[in-house]
Design an enzyme around this catalytic site. Structure first.
Site, short mmCIF file in Angstrom:
data_model
loop_
_atom_site.label_atom_id
_atom_site.label_comp_id
_atom_site.label_asym_id
_atom_site.label_seq_id
_atom_site.Cartn_x
_atom_site.Cartn_y
_atom_site.Cartn_z
CG LEU A 64 66.34 -92.88 -62.78
CD1 LEU A 64 67.76 -92.45 -62.44
CD2 LEU A 64 66.33 -94.28 -63.36
N PRO A 65 63.02 -93.95 -59.90
CG PRO A 65 62.66 -96.24 -59.62
CD PRO A 65 63.59 -95.26 -60.27
CB THR A 95 59.53 -87.35 -57.27
OG1 THR A 95 58.50 -87.06 -58.21
CG2 THR A 95 59.21 -86.65 -55.95
CE LYS A 172 55.42 -84.83 -58.41
NZ LYS A 172 56.29 -85.86 -59.00
CE LYS A 241 59.65 -91.93 -54.53
NZ LYS A 241 59.71 -90.84 -55.55
#
Length: 332
Positions: A64-65, A95, A172, A241
């Site tokens: 998901l975003p 992420t 990450k 983001k």
């Protein structure tokens, strides 16, 4: 293995296809039902909600975003957590940040549901070919259990169990943060050096022959230097983001990150200048536009890392550079 998958974006869709191709039984869900059309035609089942995607599944993956969407999908109305059964495992490959998974895990573990964070690196090309690098945080026993499923999506030699819960998210974010920092520093160094009169190819080769060499300078920046390609496969909105999440994590851990904060602001300036959908390497263009000098090598320039300085000053016939490694791993 009975698998559910929620989030069929430019990463999730090819990852799901590879799971299906590996012979797993797959149910999928996305906010856009049309995103599942090809998967359903190939044999996947459609789930009307995240909750339904989890029912009867041994493992459910989310891709998901951002953390907000992860929280909504797991804990919102018709949420995935309500559909997960005792003995199942939720793998979040987005992420994201540890806080959201901690909230879910506090509710999931008393019900016998395992939780792993497993964000990826390798971009859409790695998702398509099943060669992603995967960083897994959580209990090793859960990791061992789902390892065959992860190998359907990633390179077996680059699927790493990196620690306890949240470690995958952290690794990450740190990879992305350092890559963005490499980009902004490289843009400044090349712009200053060429403005001072040094040939771009010569400057790059000197840097590659020095302790300041980096994979970014050797490979990733070539898309800009060769053809002005700023990599629209990963948008500035997503880069901002990820940088915001990394700086927030630094704040939460009490670590001062002045350089990282400046990198974030440079990216936000590029986003304001070029738009949300602009490519992640557009901070280089900020300096190109300010100086009025695009950073470009001649079309016939040999860009090989082994090229010596005399060759850089007198370029031979065109030769393709080493295969570019993917920039920070997108997740959506």
């Amino acid at each position: 293995m009975q698998v559910g998958f929620v989030g069929l974006g430019h990463m999730g869709a090819p990852m799901s296809r590879n799971i299906l191709a590996a012979g797993h039984d797959l149910a999928v869900h996305d906010v856009r039902p049309d995103a599942a059309a090809e998967l359903i035609a190939a044999g996947a089942a459609w789930a009307d909600s995240p909750r339904q995607a989890g029912q009867g599944r041994e493992v459910v993956i989310t891709m998901l975003p951002a953390p907000r969407q992860v929280q909504e999908v797991l804990l919102g109305p018709g949420g995935l957590l309500a559909g997960l059964e005792p003995g199942s495992i939720w793998i979040d490959m987005s992420t994201s940040v540890p806080a959201v998974a901690d909230e879910v895990r506090a509710l999931a573990e008393p019900r016998g549901v395992g939780v792993l964070d497993a964000p990826v690196s390798g971009m859409a090309s790695g998702a398509q070919t099943g060669t992603l690098q995967i960083f897994v945080g959580g209990r090793e026993s859960d990791y061992r259990r789902v390892r065959p499923l992860l190998e359907a999506m990633g390179d077996p030699e680059r699927i790493l169990h990196v620690g306890g819960h949240g470690a995958g998210y952290t690794v990450k974010l740190m990879i992305n943060l350092l890559w963005f920092a490499h980009l902004t520093a490289t843009a400044e160094v090349l712009s200053v050096g060429t403005a001072a009169g040094v040939d771009l190819a010569t400057l790059r080769q000197c840097l590659l022959a020095s302790p300041a060499a980096s994979n970014f300078l050797e490979r990733d920046v070539l898309s800009v230097l060769r053809s002005g390609d700023y990599d629209e496969s990963f948008a500035l909105a997503l880069a901002c983001k990820d940088l915001g999440l990394a700086v927030d994590l630094a704040r939460d851990t009490g670590v001062p990150v002045e350089v990282s904060a400046v990198v974030e602001q440079i990216y936000r300036r590029a986003r304001a200048q070029y738009g949300d959908a602009g490519g992640e390497m557009l901070p280089i263009k900020l300096l190109e536009d300010l100086t009025g000098t695009p950073l470009r090598l001649p079309a016939d320039q040999d860009l090989s890392a082994a090229q010596d300085l005399s060759a850089a000053q007198d370029p031979p016939a065109s030769q393709d550079p080493p295969a570019s490694q993917d920039p920070p791993a997108a997740q959506e």
